[in-house]
Design an enzyme around this catalytic site. Structure first.
Site, PDB file in Angstrom:
ATOM      1  N   TRP A  56       0.821  -1.221   0.000  1.00 62.24           N
ATOM      2  CA  TRP A  56       0.000   0.000   0.000  1.00 62.24           C
ATOM      3  C   TRP A  56       0.854   1.269   0.000  1.00 62.24           C
ATOM      4  O   TRP A  56       0.336   2.373  -0.085  1.00 62.24           O
ATOM      5  CB  TRP A  56      -0.951  -0.010   1.204  1.00 62.24           C
ATOM      6  CG  TRP A  56      -2.013  -1.078   1.122  1.00 62.24           C
ATOM      7  CD1 TRP A  56      -2.168  -2.021   0.132  1.00 62.24           C
ATOM      8  CD2 TRP A  56      -3.066  -1.323   2.061  1.00 62.24           C
ATOM      9  NE1 TRP A  56      -3.250  -2.820   0.401  1.00 62.24           N
ATOM     10  CE2 TRP A  56      -3.825  -2.421   1.590  1.00 62.24           C
ATOM     11  CE3 TRP A  56      -3.440  -0.729   3.267  1.00 62.24           C
ATOM     12  CZ2 TRP A  56      -4.936  -2.924   2.279  1.00 62.24           C
ATOM     13  CZ3 TRP A  56      -4.545  -1.229   3.949  1.00 62.24           C
ATOM     14  CH2 TRP A  56      -5.283  -2.314   3.453  1.00 62.24           C
ATOM     15  N   LYS A  57       2.161   1.126   0.159  1.00 59.16           N
ATOM     16  CA  LYS A  57       3.082   2.270   0.148  1.00 59.16           C
ATOM     17  C   LYS A  57       2.599   3.335   1.137  1.00 59.16           C
ATOM     18  O   LYS A  57       2.060   2.992   2.173  1.00 59.16           O
ATOM     19  CB  LYS A  57       3.265   2.799  -1.284  1.00 59.16           C
ATOM     20  CG  LYS A  57       3.686   1.674  -2.242  1.00 59.16           C
ATOM     21  CD  LYS A  57       4.145   2.158  -3.585  1.00 59.16           C
ATOM     22  CE  LYS A  57       4.519   0.961  -4.465  1.00 59.16           C
ATOM     23  NZ  LYS A  57       5.064   1.348  -5.758  1.00 59.16           N
ATOM     24  N   GLU A  65      11.011  -6.414  -9.569  1.00 59.72           N
ATOM     25  CA  GLU A  65      10.245  -5.216  -9.894  1.00 59.72           C
ATOM     26  C   GLU A  65      11.111  -4.281 -10.732  1.00 59.72           C
ATOM     27  O   GLU A  65      11.904  -3.507 -10.178  1.00 59.72           O
ATOM     28  CB  GLU A  65       9.830  -4.486  -8.615  1.00 59.72           C
ATOM     29  CG  GLU A  65       8.983  -5.309  -7.677  1.00 59.72           C
ATOM     30  CD  GLU A  65       8.142  -4.426  -6.752  1.00 59.72           C
ATOM     31  OE1 GLU A  65       6.924  -4.620  -6.734  1.00 59.72           O
ATOM     32  OE2 GLU A  65       8.696  -3.542  -6.089  1.00 59.72           O
ATOM     33  N   SER A 125       3.163  -2.257 -12.139  1.00 63.73           N
ATOM     34  CA  SER A 125       1.944  -2.026 -12.938  1.00 63.73           C
ATOM     35  C   SER A 125       1.163  -3.310 -13.235  1.00 63.73           C
ATOM     36  O   SER A 125       0.623  -3.451 -14.338  1.00 63.73           O
ATOM     37  CB  SER A 125       2.289  -1.267 -14.227  1.00 63.73           C
ATOM     38  OG  SER A 125       2.844   0.002 -13.915  1.00 63.73           O
ATOM     39  N   GLY A 133       1.203  -2.705  -6.291  1.00 61.17           N
ATOM     40  CA  GLY A 133       1.136  -1.369  -5.701  1.00 61.17           C
ATOM     41  C   GLY A 133      -0.246  -0.772  -5.918  1.00 61.17           C
ATOM     42  O   GLY A 133      -1.213  -1.112  -5.232  1.00 61.17           O
TER      43      GLY A 133
HETATM   44  P1  13P Z   1       2.620  -0.484  -9.000  1.00 58.78           P
HETATM   45  O1  13P Z   1       1.793  -1.750  -9.014  1.00 58.78           O
HETATM   46  O2  13P Z   1       1.840   0.715  -8.530  1.00 58.78           O
HETATM   47  O3  13P Z   1       3.357  -0.271 -10.270  1.00 58.78           O
HETATM   48  O4  13P Z   1       3.742  -0.699  -7.856  1.00 58.78           O
HETATM   49  C1  13P Z   1       4.492  -1.864  -7.868  1.00 58.78           C
HETATM   50  C2  13P Z   1       5.284  -1.922  -6.627  1.00 58.78           C
HETATM   51  O5  13P Z   1       6.194  -1.122  -6.428  1.00 58.78           O
HETATM   52  C3  13P Z   1       4.933  -2.929  -5.618  1.00 58.78           C
HETATM   53  O6  13P Z   1       5.888  -3.015  -4.617  1.00 58.78           O
END
Ligand code: 13P
Length: 251
Positions: free
Chosen positions: A10-11, A167, A213, A234
């Protein structure tokens, strides 16, 4: 056979109230889906609230980082014992955003990783190349160095307790996904390096997630690849139905 594993990162999103609401929606949305491990990783202040929302379900709780000391004068850091008392089972380590914005290196990832394993947390170790590195044809060199650095000094038993997340930095939050073929090539390469560093049986046991993504409409094609064992999600993990669709695609 590796069980696929989908985790939501979830950052820096969601207050504790919002996080608890989202966690309850995720619990509903993924209920009844079997054959895949699922975890969600909210920011630190929301960990306990999300722990109570997922208690008694199959969803695991993870943190997004931790420090290697268990206590002391380290302002702003959190430790493995603290994460355990908040109900964490997993911890993400070495995310490219930590490397890019907060000065993490392969060496600090390695120190965190050793501590997490000793504490009984299940680490998700992130690695991936930048766009410049890919364009210079250095992807394999970069991810191999990151992996060797992160795993330095770890035994085969230790390594089997780890999930790797490939990633590519250029695919994170950009809407640009690696094609299934591009991702599979790197995952296969990482598994070969693991086999060289340890043995084939260890390489076959380690789960390697793809992140960058991943959305409901591209997840199945990625997860169908032999060496892709689920994803680290993410943006799409902030929406319960999208996340559940991705979880389903991993089964
Ligand atoms: P996104 O899915 O928003 O590109 O982020 C990927 C990510 O950094 C998961 O740790």
């Amino acid at each position: 056979m590796r069980t696929p594993f989908v985790a939501g990162n979830w950052k820096l999103n969601k207050t504790p109230d919002e996080a608890e609401t989202l966690a309850r929606c995720v619990v509903d949305a993924v209920s009844g889906i079997t054959g895949v491990d699922v975890a969600i990783c909210p920011p630190f202040p929301a960990l306990e609230r999300v722990a109570s929302a997922v208690r008694g379900t199959a969803i695991g709780l993870g943190a997004q980082n931790m420090y290697w000391a268990s206590e002391g004068a380290f302002t702003g850091e959190v430790s493995a014992p603290m994460l355990l008392t908040c109900g964490c089972e997993y911890v993400i380590l070495g995310h490219s955003e930590r490397r890019q914005f907060f000065g993490e290196t392969d060496e600090t990832v390695n120190r965190r990783l050793k501590t997490a394993l000793r504490a009984g947390l299940k680490p998700i170790v992130c690695l991936g190349e930048s766009l410049d590195e890919r364009q210079a044809d250095r992807t394999e060199q970069v991810v191999e160095a990151q992996m060797r650095g992160a795993l330095n000094g770890l035994s085969a038993d230790d390594v089997q307790g780890i999930t790797l997340a490939y990633e590519p930095v250029w695919a994170i939050g950009t809407g640009l996904t690696a094609t299934s073929e591009q991702a599979e090539a790197v995952h296969g390469f990482l598994r070969q390096v693991l086999a060289r560093l340890y043995r084939d049986e260890v390489a076959q046991a380690v789960r390697i997630q793809y992140g960058g993504s991943v959305k409901p409409d591209n997840a199945a094609a990625l997860f169908d690849q032999d060496n892709i064992d689920g994803g680290l999600i993410g943006g799409a993990s902030l929406e319960a139905d999208a996340f559940a669709a991705i979880v389903k695609a991993a089964v």
